[in-house]
Design a protein around this motif. Structure first.
Motif: not given
Length: 117
Positions: A95-101
């Motif tokens: 991903l262009s930037s990791p997503a943290t939920l």
């Protein structure tokens, strides 16, 4: 490996994206098998369909943005599959930037396939 024309790179990327219309979300690099695919959540995680768009003759083909329902966690990669469940894993990327939920939420991904020299 040789150097390819922009048109040849575009053709190659269109061929690759033609193999899979479903995008997956991953917690780590899926490698060559589709490993680390997201699971769980409520609403539950599921692969999402995309529409690939080429035509710039630059070897890059972008898919339409997809939205995943996802459980708490960090998501760093996407995958391309031939089907919404099971199917054949085609490949993937970061991903262009990791997503943290921190809790159940949504992750938006715009998949891109690029064939370079």
């Amino acid at each position: 490996m040789g150097t390819f024309t922009p048109a040849a790179r575009e053709t190659a990327s269109l061929e690759v994206t033609g193999l899979g219309l479903h995008i997956s979300l991953h917690t780590a690099d899926p490698g060559t098998t589709g490993a680390s695919e997201a699971t769980g959540g409520s609403p539950a995680y599921a692969r999402q369909p995309t529409t690939w768009t080429g035509g710039a003759s630059d070897g890059s083909v972008a898919g339409s943005e997809v939205t995943f329902d996802a459980a708490a966690g960090t998501y760093s990669h996407f995958g391309i599959w031939s089907a919404s469940t099971a199917g054949t894993f085609i490949g993937g990327g970061a991903l262009s930037s990791p997503a943290t939920l921190g809790a159940q939420g949504q992750v938006k991904v715009t998949p891109t396939v690029t064939v370079n020299n």
